[in-house]
Scaffold this motif. Structure first.
Motif, short mmCIF file in Angstrom:
data_model
loop_
_atom_site.label_atom_id
_atom_site.label_comp_id
_atom_site.label_asym_id
_atom_site.label_seq_id
_atom_site.Cartn_x
_atom_site.Cartn_y
_atom_site.Cartn_z
N ALA A 76 -37.18 -89.33 28.08
CA ALA A 76 -38.05 -90.00 27.13
C ALA A 76 -39.52 -89.69 27.44
CB ALA A 76 -37.81 -91.50 27.14
N LEU A 77 -39.86 -89.67 28.71
CA LEU A 77 -41.23 -89.40 29.12
C LEU A 77 -41.62 -87.94 28.85
CD1 LEU A 77 -41.44 -91.43 32.44
CD2 LEU A 77 -42.56 -91.95 30.28
N LYS A 78 -40.64 -87.05 28.90
CA LYS A 78 -40.93 -85.64 28.64
C LYS A 78 -41.43 -85.42 27.22
CE LYS A 78 -37.99 -82.54 29.94
NZ LYS A 78 -36.67 -81.88 30.14
N VAL A 79 -41.07 -86.31 26.31
CA VAL A 79 -41.56 -86.22 24.93
C VAL A 79 -43.09 -86.28 24.93
CG1 VAL A 79 -41.61 -87.39 22.69
CG2 VAL A 79 -39.47 -87.24 23.98
N TRP A 80 -43.65 -86.98 25.89
CA TRP A 80 -45.10 -87.14 26.00
C TRP A 80 -45.69 -86.28 27.11
CZ3 TRP A 80 -47.62 -89.82 22.32
CH2 TRP A 80 -46.85 -90.66 21.51
N SER A 81 -44.91 -85.31 27.57
CA SER A 81 -45.33 -84.41 28.66
C SER A 81 -45.69 -85.18 29.93
CB SER A 81 -46.53 -83.55 28.21
OG SER A 81 -46.19 -82.75 27.10
N LEU A 82 -44.93 -86.24 30.17
CA LEU A 82 -45.11 -87.05 31.38
C LEU A 82 -43.92 -86.83 32.31
CD1 LEU A 82 -46.23 -90.36 29.62
CD2 LEU A 82 -47.72 -88.74 30.83
N GLU A 83 -44.16 -86.89 33.59
CA GLU A 83 -43.07 -86.71 34.56
C GLU A 83 -43.05 -87.84 35.57
OE1 GLU A 83 -43.31 -83.56 37.42
OE2 GLU A 83 -45.52 -83.52 37.38
N LEU A 84 -41.86 -88.08 36.11
CA LEU A 84 -41.66 -89.08 37.15
C LEU A 84 -41.77 -88.41 38.52
CD1 LEU A 84 -38.49 -90.96 35.83
CD2 LEU A 84 -40.79 -91.89 35.95
N ILE A 85 -42.53 -89.02 39.40
CA ILE A 85 -42.61 -88.53 40.78
C ILE A 85 -42.27 -89.69 41.71
CG2 ILE A 85 -44.13 -87.62 42.58
CD1 ILE A 85 -45.80 -86.32 40.41
N PRO A 86 -41.17 -89.59 42.48
CA PRO A 86 -40.83 -90.67 43.41
C PRO A 86 -41.98 -90.95 44.39
CG PRO A 86 -38.99 -89.17 43.16
CD PRO A 86 -40.16 -88.51 42.49
N PHE A 87 -42.30 -92.21 44.53
CA PHE A 87 -43.43 -92.64 45.36
C PHE A 87 -43.27 -92.20 46.82
CE2 PHE A 87 -45.73 -96.07 47.73
CZ PHE A 87 -46.99 -95.88 47.19
N LYS A 88 -42.04 -92.13 47.30
CA LYS A 88 -41.80 -91.80 48.70
C LYS A 88 -41.52 -90.32 48.93
CE LYS A 88 -40.10 -96.25 50.34
NZ LYS A 88 -38.99 -96.95 51.04
N SER A 89 -41.67 -89.52 47.89
CA SER A 89 -41.37 -88.09 48.03
C SER A 89 -42.50 -87.37 48.78
CB SER A 89 -41.18 -87.46 46.65
OG SER A 89 -42.43 -87.35 45.97
N GLN A 90 -42.27 -86.08 49.07
CA GLN A 90 -43.26 -85.28 49.76
C GLN A 90 -44.18 -84.55 48.78
OE1 GLN A 90 -40.68 -82.90 52.25
NE2 GLN A 90 -40.85 -84.34 53.95
N ASN A 91 -44.05 -84.87 47.51
CA ASN A 91 -44.94 -84.31 46.50
C ASN A 91 -46.40 -84.66 46.86
OD1 ASN A 91 -46.55 -84.56 43.86
ND2 ASN A 91 -44.71 -83.51 43.17
N ALA A 92 -47.31 -83.71 46.62
CA ALA A 92 -48.72 -83.92 46.99
C ALA A 92 -49.31 -85.14 46.28
CB ALA A 92 -49.53 -82.68 46.66
N ILE A 93 -48.92 -85.35 45.03
CA ILE A 93 -49.43 -86.51 44.28
C ILE A 93 -48.94 -87.81 44.92
CG2 ILE A 93 -49.32 -87.72 42.06
CD1 ILE A 93 -49.27 -84.99 40.71
N ALA A 94 -47.68 -87.82 45.35
CA ALA A 94 -47.12 -89.00 45.99
C ALA A 94 -47.82 -89.29 47.32
CB ALA A 94 -45.62 -88.83 46.21
#
Length: 251
Positions: free
Chosen positions: A83-101
């Motif tokens: 559903a979020l992809k419709v708005w070009s939004l993505e989910l990033i798990p808060f505890k992940s090693q992603n730089a944004i997280a």
């Protein structure tokens, strides 16, 4: 507060309420989410069929209930992500090693919004204008959260079992954000919790959703410290990441 879009809990449609609170408008209905869920179900069915339709695993899969929705109004993480992809939004798990997280963990106020999940309940925490609000549909209205206590609130939710996701991308423009960018909200009374939430453990969900930094401060800080000692990647988060990846691969 009237400017802020907030849907009160209807049945068990918290996924819909969560998304609409995030986007600040009635963008999704339960029928929209059911359509997304069915599309995911069909894609998963085709993927399972690749191994042979005579296999016991395939027959068990097609005869079983959907993992993406049910009659109560529950929708899965895959449905939320699509559903979020419709708005070009993505989910990033808060505890992940992603730089944004990693940035968000150091300073939660560096982000624009979060959605949180505990069992079957979804809720939104979003910055509108220059202030943060708890837009949980189990509350009778938006609840102001100060910048100072945002990190403690997120820590409390984690301690109580919530999975937290950062929303990455540009949110659609909304009137509430425009107006509150030029003024500040004062909240003199907390919104009441809506306890009529079916037969699920609503009191458990509500328990962590009304904290704004008031009350037993020492207890809240102790819980936040305890939460900060948790490992960065838990099994639950890994499973959710895998589910999101599977959903994206099927597109």
């Amino acid at each position: 507060m009237d400017l802020i879009f907030h849907e009160k809990q209807e049945g068990q449609l918290c996924a819909k309420h969560c998304l609409n609170a995030l986007l600040q408008g009635p963008y999704f209905t339960e029928f929209d989410l059911a359509t997304i869920a069915k599309t995911i179900d069909d894609e998963e069915r085709l993927k399972m069929a690749e191994g042979g339709e005579n296999r016991a695993e395939y027959r068990e899969f097609i005869e079983g209930p959907s993992f993406n929705m049910d009659d109560s109004g529950y929708f899965s993480i895959q449905v939320i992500a699509n559903a979020l992809k419709v708005w070009s939004l993505e989910l990033i798990p808060f505890k992940s090693q992603n730089a944004i997280a990693e940035i968000a963990r150091k300073d939660p106020t560096s982000q624009k919004c979060y959605i949180c999940n505990y069992r079957d309940h979804w809720l939104t925490i979003r910055k509108i204008g220059n202030q943060w609000f708890n837009l949980n549909s189990l509350l009778s209205g938006p609840e102001l959260i100060s910048d100072t206590y945002l990190a403690l609130f997120l820590a409390q939710l984690q301690e109580e079992g919530y999975s937290i996701f950062i929303i990455n991308g540009e949110l659609p423009a909304c009137k509430s954000d425009q107006v509150l960018s030029t003024m500040r909200v004062e909240q003199t009374e907390k919104p009441h919790a809506i306890v009529e939430y079916g037969d699920r453990s609503s009191t458990e969900a509500v328990k962590g959703d009304s904290f704004t930094g008031e009350g037993d401060e020492e207890s809240c800080i102790a819980r936040a410290i305890a939460a900060s000692l948790e490992s960065e990647l838990e099994d639950e988060q890994k499973q959710l990441q895998a589910a999101i990846a599977m959903s994206l691969e099927s597109q």
